[in-house]
Design a protein around this motif. Structure first.
Motif, PDB file in Angstrom:
ATOM      1  N   LEU B 124       2.858  -2.029   6.417  1.00 30.41           N
ATOM      2  CA  LEU B 124       1.908  -1.561   5.401  1.00 30.41           C
ATOM      3  C   LEU B 124       1.196  -0.290   5.852  1.00 30.41           C
ATOM      4  CD1 LEU B 124       0.053  -4.783   4.139  1.00 30.41           C
ATOM      5  CD2 LEU B 124       1.701  -3.394   2.884  1.00 30.41           C
ATOM      6  N   LEU B 135      -2.915  -3.576  -4.275  1.00 33.42           N
ATOM      7  CA  LEU B 135      -1.592  -3.881  -3.708  1.00 33.42           C
ATOM      8  C   LEU B 135      -0.921  -4.989  -4.519  1.00 33.42           C
ATOM      9  CD1 LEU B 135      -2.300  -3.989   0.133  1.00 33.42           C
ATOM     10  CD2 LEU B 135      -1.555  -2.058  -1.248  1.00 33.42           C
ATOM     11  N   GLU B 139       2.377  -7.606  -0.971  1.00 32.72           N
ATOM     12  CA  GLU B 139       1.699  -6.711  -0.016  1.00 32.72           C
ATOM     13  C   GLU B 139       0.352  -7.269   0.423  1.00 32.72           C
ATOM     14  OE1 GLU B 139       3.611  -2.509  -1.652  1.00 32.72           O
ATOM     15  OE2 GLU B 139       1.767  -3.297  -2.503  1.00 32.72           O
ATOM     16  N   GLN B 140      -0.353  -7.907  -0.534  1.00 33.18           N
ATOM     17  CA  GLN B 140      -1.640  -8.491  -0.167  1.00 33.18           C
ATOM     18  C   GLN B 140      -1.458  -9.618   0.846  1.00 33.18           C
ATOM     19  OE1 GLN B 140      -4.535  -9.513  -3.099  1.00 33.18           O
ATOM     20  NE2 GLN B 140      -4.213  -7.653  -4.302  1.00 33.18           N
ATOM     21  N   ARG B 142       0.888  -9.854   3.050  1.00 26.77           N
ATOM     22  CA  ARG B 142       1.164  -9.238   4.348  1.00 26.77           C
ATOM     23  C   ARG B 142      -0.104  -8.638   4.936  1.00 26.77           C
ATOM     24  NH1 ARG B 142       5.709  -6.023   1.705  1.00 26.77           N
ATOM     25  NH2 ARG B 142       5.413  -4.444   3.301  1.00 26.77           N
ATOM     26  N   SER B 169       9.160  -9.542   1.547  1.00 23.59           N
ATOM     27  CA  SER B 169       7.935  -9.903   2.258  1.00 23.59           C
ATOM     28  C   SER B 169       8.151 -11.167   3.090  1.00 23.59           C
ATOM     29  CB  SER B 169       6.796 -10.114   1.269  1.00 23.59           C
ATOM     30  OG  SER B 169       6.417  -8.877   0.704  1.00 23.59           O
TER      31      SER B 169
END
Lengths: 220, 357, 332
Positions: B124, B135, B139-140, B142, B169
């Motif tokens: 990220l 995000l 992504e959040q 991660r 992910s």
């Protein structure tokens, strides 16, 4: 006094009275909202329910109650507040305190518990975790402020009954609009309406900008 | 490298018991999974272990030292829980990760370096200035993992680390966990209702049901004995029981068996077991084609498409080959195939793809 | 936690600065100057006449702020009874008498008069043009009953104008409450301006004070025409009453007396008589003080005397001696 300078004066007065009312409401409502949002206790739902109901208090009804209280013959008559700007500030503050409390506590409740848990698991103590919750609630606090100010500056009932629409003293935008309309000065009333709307839009835009700044600064 | 132990821990929520006298111990440097259906008490157990929830009754030991309620902050300073539902602060990605270091009064230069490392690990780093709430969901998740590992906890807890996560992910998260465990010897405890993940990541597992520990042991053993009862959601597909029979064949030097799923269907698999077995065929390992294709795969079955369902970028085709086999293919290959319900298709998968328990 | 302290400091500073600006702008003037609260009726206030009175009076007496609270006569009197007003300017002799009999008021001075008028659409469906007021009302009523269509709007808001209307119907031999149930008769429940707009929109007749009517008409807001001539039955008398300091001790009595003395003075009376001539082509109010002092012109004096004076021991007084308080040279 010329019409222009009177309009400017009325606008400034409306701004400062409703601004002060919103500040007073924030001073009282924010702490209560924070407590209601952060702490669970018996009867909390009842308390928040009452405040939420009071959010939609009709302004004339509150105006009447406060008129009876502030009137010389009323229990608070000795304060000699009726028909003064101070009475207006107090009245509008009382009107918007439930808004302040409800939106603040609602926001905190919705932020908590995930943010509190997140802070705690990342190693924050209880106090820092509470600070994180408050910081995350900033958006709600700003919304509460904006809603409070907007309701204060746009209400008529309290201003008429507590302020009396006295020229040079308690005449504000909404009371002028009402007066000019009954006087048949429709164009003037319309002009004042435009001013009121522009003020509310500008104020809310400024508040949004301020929110971004404050948010950025809180994380510095 | 921390050791956490719960002894006879009970947690009551109002009148219901979330946990009932459970005993859990995570050994130093191990990866342990708590498996069980949703609502079994896995999350509650993790929260107690991570010091976020004080048990109603029972004792918590950390590195063999007994902790009282006031010591829970110590636990939180040295271990971190990554929640299932991603929670992030309304600020930049970078500042989110820095939070755990700031509350520990780490110096700015050190923060800079460690945040950078953590963000690179979860891939990220290029998004470090982005507003965290903008995000994507994956992504959040991660990001939350980065927030957890940046403080270099002795024990890392993860609640359903890859549930509902996209495959990219998922791969990143699983790689990070393996690496962390290997390089830093971090003790890792995950909760999952995805038995494949437990199998893939952890050697040991604890089966929790209805707030009590049902079984503690090697993940593979638990799966072998109880696989069918451990299927907690429909993301686990293609599980069949059958009987294995040695075929005298060898495949790449390993023992090949024929496993009879029912009177009509038999498949080849690599296993040294005989008799009653449970098999699982990962949907992503199954190839679907119109007409037979030339392949080295040992298993080719014919059947009719009985269902097509779409999930994000993927499509799930259910093919009735005598048993209902679910194949996972990408949407673009579904479009290329131009397959419709009731079409006759071939399904192909390798013997080595078949998991036998 | 240095940040929290800083945040609190900023909030405090903003709060204090807004508060002090507000204070400087609006509050210190109320501290230095005395606020005289005068409850008044909408018909008097909405014309803007009191604004020019306020401006002139405050320029000669900078120690006082005249605070006019504009409401119907009913609430104006109630305000005074509760001690929230120091003085009232109203136009409803019957209600004034009751107010003074309850010993809430002293030193009543009639300071202006004008006439109510019956207005209606220029097509004049009921044919009331140039009739005397009571005949006009009868004509309207018959037209409404025969044609069974809405023809009359009443304010029905306990205002001075509404009180007058009730009186007129009574004099004409009808019961207002009964009439208000009939189909040709509707109630607006609002102020004069709104009622005039309503009458204009729906081609109805109504009773209006001349001030509001002329203002609306001259600004082109309504097309209604005046139907009847001025006359005794439509006389509208405005009087000032000071709140009795014995009954309501908190009243700003001295300031009220000073203002009353100014109001009945020649200069103020002239201002009342001139108001509106430029803007509306006719005066909205006529000064009354010299008429009462000189009893001239006789006709007008007789009308005022008959309709707005109070009886005391068989004699009619502007303000019966028992309710005259102090020696301020107000009464002859």
């Amino acid at each position: 006094m010329s019409l222009e300078s009177e309009i400017v004066e009325i606008t400034l007065r409306a701004l400062s009275i409703s601004g002060l009312a919103a500040l007073v409401a924030a001073g009282i409502g924010l702490p209560i909202g924070v407590v209601l949002g952060m702490y669970k206790f018996r009867g909390r739902d009842a308390v928040t329910g009452v405040f939420r109901a009071l959010m939609s208090m009709p302004t004339v009804a509150l105006g009447l109650l406060l008129y009876l209280a502030f009137s010389r013959a009323g229990p608070l008559g000795f304060l000699e507040l009726l028909y003064t700007p101070l009475a207006l500030i107090i009245g509008q503050a009382i009107l918007v305190i439930p808004i302040m409390i409800s939106i603040t506590s609602e926001t905190i409740v919705s932020v908590d518990p995930s943010i509190r848990e997140l802070s705690r698991t990342l190693g924050a103590d209880e106090r820092a975790a509470a600070a994180s919750v408050l910081r995350e609630s900033l958006g709600g606090v700003v919304l509460a402020l904006s809603a409070s100010f907007s309701r204060a500056i746009s209400e008529l009932g309290v201003a008429l009954m507590l302020g009396g629409n006295i020229q040079g003293l308690t005449r504000i935008l909404t009371t002028s609009i009402a007066l000019e309309t009954t006087r048949g000065e429709i164009a003037l009333g319309l002009g004042l309406t435009v001013i009121l709307l522009v003020l509310m839009v500008v104020f809310n835009l400024m508040l949004n900008q301020a929110e971004k700044r404050v948010r950025w600064w809180l994380w510095e | 490298m921390g050791v956490i132990e719960l002894r006879d821990v009970t947690v009551d929520f109002d009148s219901t018991k979330a946990l009932d006298r459970i005993n859990i111990r995570a050994e130093p440097g191990e990866m342990l999974s708590l498996i069980g259906p949703n609502g079994a008490g896995k999350t509650t157990a993790l929260r107690v272990m991570a010091g976020l929830l004080e048990p109603t009754k029972g004792e918590i030991f950390y590195n063999n030292e007994r902790l009282s309620g006031a010591d829970l902050i110590k636990l939180r300073k040295r271990s971190t829980l990554v929640f299932q539902k991603p929670a992030v602060f309304s600020t930049s990605v970078f500042k989110n990760v820095a939070y755990g270091l700031r509350v520990r009064d780490v110096s700015e230069s050190e923060i800079e370096k460690r945040v950078k490392d953590a963000l690179k690990q979860v891939e990220l780093y290029t998004l470090k200035e982005r507003f965290a709430r903008n995000l994507s969901g994956g992504e959040q998740r991660r990001l939350c993992l980065a927030m957890g590992i940046v403080t270099e906890p002795e024990i890392l807890y993860l609640d359903e680390p890859t549930a509902y996560l996209d495959s990219e992910s998922t791969q990143i998260v699983e790689a990070v966990l393996k690496e962390l465990n290997k390089e830093k010897r971090t003790t890792i405890v995950i909760s999952t209702h995805n038995i494949m993940q437990a199998e893939n990541l952890t050697r040991r597992a604890i089966l929790i049901q209805n707030g009590t520990v049902q079984r503690t042991g090697l993940t593979s053993e638990i799966l072998r004995d109880q696989l069918e009862t451990l299927v907690f959601d429909d993301t686990t597909r293609n599980i069949f029981s059958g009987s294995a029979e040695f075929t005298n064949g060898l495949h790449s030097g390993m023992r090949l068996a024929s496993i009879k799923l029912n009177d009509d269907v038999s498949i080849d698999a690599i296993t040294d077991r005989d008799g009653k077995v449970t098999v699982r065929i990962p949907p992503e390992d199954i190839v679907v084609s119109l007409g037979s294709v030339l392949s080295s795969a040992r298993n080719t079955l014919k059947g009719r498409v009985s269902d097509i369902s779409l999930e994000d970028a993927m499509a799930l085709l259910t093919v009735d080959v005598g048993v209902n086999l679910v194949a996972q293919i990408t949407r673009s290959s579904l479009e290329n195939l131009r397959v419709a319900l009731d079409d006759e298709v071939d399904v192909t998968f390798k013997a080595s793809s078949v998991r036998v328990y | 936690m240095r940040k929290e302290t800083k945040l609190i400091a900023i909030i405090v500073i903003v709060g204090i600065s807004v508060a002090s600006i507000g204070y400087l702008l609006y509050f210190n003037q109320t501290v230095e100057r005395e606020t005289l609260v005068i409850s008044t009726t909408t018909s008097l206030y909405d014309t803007g006449m009191l604004d020019s009175i306020k401006e002139t009076y405050e320029s000669v007496n900078d120690q006082v702020i005249l605070a006019f609270i504009s409401a119907g006569t009913g609430i104006a009197l109630e305000n005074a009874r509760r001690g929230d007003a120091d003085m009232i300017l109203v136009h409803s002799p019957l209600q004034e008498l009751a107010f003074m009999q309850e010993s809430y008021g002293v030193n009543r001075k009639i300071f202006a008069y004008n006439f109510f008028t019956i207005v209606g659409p220029s097509t004049d469906p009921a044919g009331v043009l140039d009739l005397v007021p009571l005949d006009a009302l009868n004509a309207i009523l018959s037209y409404g009953r025969i044609n069974n269509e809405t023809i009359w709007v009443s304010r029905d808001d306990a205002s001075g104008t509404n009180t007058k209307e009730k009186g007129l119907w009574t004099t004409a031999g009808y019961n207002y409450t009964e009439l208000s149930d009939e189909d040709w008769f509707i109630s607006s429940g609002t102020g004069m301006g709104t009622t005039l707009n309503l009458a204009d929109e729906r081609s109805l007749y109504t009773l209006s004070d001349i001030g509001t009517y002329l203002k609306y008409k001259s600004e082109g807001l309504i097309q209604l025409d005046q139907m009847v001539e001025e006359g005794e039955t439509l006389l509208n008398v405005y009087s000032a009453i000071i709140v009795n300091k014995t009954t309501v001790p908190t009243v700003k009595y001295t300031a009220a007396v000073e203002f009353l003395q100014w109001l009945v003075r020649e200069s103020a009376q002239q201002l009342i008589g001139e108001f509106g001539k430029d803007a509306y082509g006719a005066a909205l109010f006529h000064p009354a003080v010299s008429i009462i002092e000189t009893e001239l012109p006789v006709l007008i004096y007789q009308w005022i005397h008959n309709s707005a004076f109070f009886d005391s021991g068989g004699t009619l007084y502007e303000c019966p001696p028992a309710w005259q308080d102090g020696d301020y040279d107000l009464f002859t």
